[in-house]
Design a protein around this motif. Structure first.
Motif, PDB file in Angstrom:
ATOM      1  N   GLN A   1       8.231  -3.247   0.889  1.00 19.66           N
ATOM      2  CA  GLN A   1       8.673  -3.510   2.118  1.00 19.66           C
ATOM      3  C   GLN A   1       8.212  -4.821   2.804  1.00 19.66           C
ATOM      4  OE1 GLN A   1       8.040   0.080   4.979  1.00 19.66           O
ATOM      5  NE2 GLN A   1       7.184   1.230   3.173  1.00 19.66           N
ATOM      6  N   PRO A   2       8.479  -5.774   2.438  1.00 16.44           N
ATOM      7  CA  PRO A   2       8.333  -7.126   3.178  1.00 16.44           C
ATOM      8  C   PRO A   2       8.372  -7.003   4.653  1.00 16.44           C
ATOM      9  CG  PRO A   2      10.210  -7.520   1.779  1.00 16.44           C
ATOM     10  CD  PRO A   2       9.803  -5.918   1.500  1.00 16.44           C
ATOM     11  N   LEU A   3       7.510  -7.467   5.394  1.00 19.44           N
ATOM     12  CA  LEU A   3       7.480  -7.480   6.794  1.00 19.44           C
ATOM     13  C   LEU A   3       8.885  -8.238   7.430  1.00 19.44           C
ATOM     14  CD1 LEU A   3       3.938  -8.011   8.205  1.00 19.44           C
ATOM     15  CD2 LEU A   3       5.207  -5.888   8.017  1.00 19.44           C
TER      16      LEU A   3
ATOM     17  N   GLU B   1      -3.382 -19.858  -0.741  1.00 24.51           N
ATOM     18  CA  GLU B   1      -1.989 -19.842  -0.723  1.00 24.51           C
ATOM     19  C   GLU B   1      -1.536 -18.570  -0.331  1.00 24.51           C
ATOM     20  OE1 GLU B   1       1.900 -20.522  -3.555  1.00 24.51           O
ATOM     21  OE2 GLU B   1       0.199 -20.692  -4.447  1.00 24.51           O
ATOM     22  N   PHE B   2      -0.652 -18.554   0.738  1.00 25.92           N
ATOM     23  CA  PHE B   2      -0.252 -17.332   1.264  1.00 25.92           C
ATOM     24  C   PHE B   2       0.805 -16.923   0.452  1.00 25.92           C
ATOM     25  CE2 PHE B   2       3.208 -15.517   3.872  1.00 25.92           C
ATOM     26  CZ  PHE B   2       2.381 -14.474   4.504  1.00 25.92           C
ATOM     27  N   MET B   3       0.963 -15.572  -0.014  1.00 28.37           N
ATOM     28  CA  MET B   3       1.741 -15.091  -0.995  1.00 28.37           C
ATOM     29  C   MET B   3       2.758 -14.187  -0.295  1.00 28.37           C
ATOM     30  SD  MET B   3       0.806 -16.521  -3.658  1.00 28.37           S
ATOM     31  CE  MET B   3       1.820 -15.989  -5.038  1.00 28.37           C
ATOM     32  N   GLY B   4       2.468 -13.607   0.742  1.00 24.33           N
ATOM     33  CA  GLY B   4       3.403 -12.777   1.369  1.00 24.33           C
ATOM     34  C   GLY B   4       2.822 -11.738   2.152  1.00 24.33           C
ATOM     35  N   TRP B   5       3.604 -10.894   3.103  1.00 26.16           N
ATOM     36  CA  TRP B   5       2.929  -9.840   3.672  1.00 26.16           C
ATOM     37  C   TRP B   5       3.896  -8.547   3.839  1.00 26.16           C
ATOM     38  CZ3 TRP B   5       1.839 -12.334   8.931  1.00 26.16           C
ATOM     39  CH2 TRP B   5       2.999 -12.930   9.513  1.00 26.16           C
ATOM     40  N   TRP B   6       3.372  -7.494   3.812  1.00 22.40           N
ATOM     41  CA  TRP B   6       4.097  -6.272   3.598  1.00 22.40           C
ATOM     42  C   TRP B   6       3.480  -4.885   4.414  1.00 22.40           C
ATOM     43  CZ3 TRP B   6       2.265  -9.432  -0.260  1.00 22.40           C
ATOM     44  CH2 TRP B   6       3.444  -9.924  -1.082  1.00 22.40           C
ATOM     45  N   ASN B   7       4.484  -4.320   4.587  1.00 20.85           N
ATOM     46  CA  ASN B   7       4.272  -3.090   5.482  1.00 20.85           C
ATOM     47  C   ASN B   7       3.805  -1.871   4.831  1.00 20.85           C
ATOM     48  OD1 ASN B   7       4.235  -1.616   8.052  1.00 20.85           O
ATOM     49  ND2 ASN B   7       6.229  -0.704   7.583  1.00 20.85           N
TER      50      ASN B   7
ATOM     51  N   ILE C   1      -0.120  -5.371   4.934  1.00 17.35           N
ATOM     52  CA  ILE C   1      -1.175  -5.879   3.728  1.00 17.35           C
ATOM     53  C   ILE C   1      -0.669  -7.462   3.793  1.00 17.35           C
ATOM     54  CG2 ILE C   1       0.054  -5.321   1.976  1.00 17.35           C
ATOM     55  CD1 ILE C   1      -2.631  -4.844   0.631  1.00 17.35           C
ATOM     56  N   VAL C   2      -1.778  -8.364   3.656  1.00 17.72           N
ATOM     57  CA  VAL C   2      -1.332  -9.716   3.543  1.00 17.72           C
ATOM     58  C   VAL C   2      -1.903 -10.052   2.168  1.00 17.72           C
ATOM     59  CG1 VAL C   2      -1.987 -12.194   4.287  1.00 17.72           C
ATOM     60  CG2 VAL C   2      -1.299 -10.224   6.048  1.00 17.72           C
ATOM     61  N   LEU C   3      -1.250 -10.892   1.283  1.00 20.89           N
ATOM     62  CA  LEU C   3      -1.810 -11.185  -0.008  1.00 20.89           C
ATOM     63  C   LEU C   3      -1.893 -12.789   0.220  1.00 20.89           C
ATOM     64  CD1 LEU C   3      -2.151 -10.593  -3.162  1.00 20.89           C
ATOM     65  CD2 LEU C   3       0.103 -10.831  -3.430  1.00 20.89           C
ATOM     66  N   ILE C   4      -3.103 -13.125  -0.676  1.00 19.84           N
ATOM     67  CA  ILE C   4      -3.285 -14.626  -0.383  1.00 19.84           C
ATOM     68  C   ILE C   4      -4.090 -14.882  -1.797  1.00 19.84           C
ATOM     69  CG2 ILE C   4      -3.508 -15.386   1.826  1.00 19.84           C
ATOM     70  CD1 ILE C   4      -6.559 -15.168   1.581  1.00 19.84           C
ATOM     71  N   ARG C   5      -3.694 -16.162  -2.514  1.00 21.75           N
ATOM     72  CA  ARG C   5      -4.546 -16.290  -3.594  1.00 21.75           C
ATOM     73  C   ARG C   5      -5.391 -17.490  -3.535  1.00 21.75           C
ATOM     74  NH1 ARG C   5      -0.671 -18.798  -8.321  1.00 21.75           N
ATOM     75  NH2 ARG C   5       0.265 -20.421  -7.186  1.00 21.75           N
ATOM     76  N   SER C   6      -6.412 -17.532  -4.381  1.00 22.90           N
ATOM     77  CA  SER C   6      -7.034 -19.008  -4.423  1.00 22.90           C
ATOM     78  C   SER C   6      -6.439 -20.008  -5.214  1.00 22.90           C
ATOM     79  CB  SER C   6      -8.701 -18.381  -4.959  1.00 22.90           C
ATOM     80  OG  SER C   6      -9.156 -19.849  -5.113  1.00 22.90           O
ATOM     81  N   VAL C   7      -6.414 -21.032  -4.770  1.00 21.66           N
ATOM     82  CA  VAL C   7      -5.904 -22.422  -5.588  1.00 21.66           C
ATOM     83  C   VAL C   7      -6.747 -23.325  -6.156  1.00 21.66           C
ATOM     84  CG1 VAL C   7      -3.629 -22.102  -4.622  1.00 21.66           C
ATOM     85  CG2 VAL C   7      -5.056 -23.315  -3.543  1.00 21.66           C
TER      86      VAL C   7
END
Length: 40
Positions: free
Chosen positions: A21-23, A9-15, A34-40
């Motif tokens: 600092q969300p993109l 699951e895509f959680m978000g991305w930041w600068n 940086i991109v944050l994903i998590r396993s579901v």
């Protein structure tokens, strides 16, 4: 690509590795994203 996968699951991305600092809010240069994903 991540959205098409059922395992993650895509959680978000930041600068600049800064979760304050969300993109979507960056008006200047995007540096070291940086991109944050998590396993579901």
């Amino acid at each position: 690509m991540v959205d098409a996968m059922d395992e993650f699951e895509f959680m978000g991305w930041w600068n600049d590795w800064d979760l304050g600092q969300p993109l979507s809010q960056v008006t200047g240069e995007i540096s070291r994203p940086i991109v944050l994903i998590r396993s579901v």
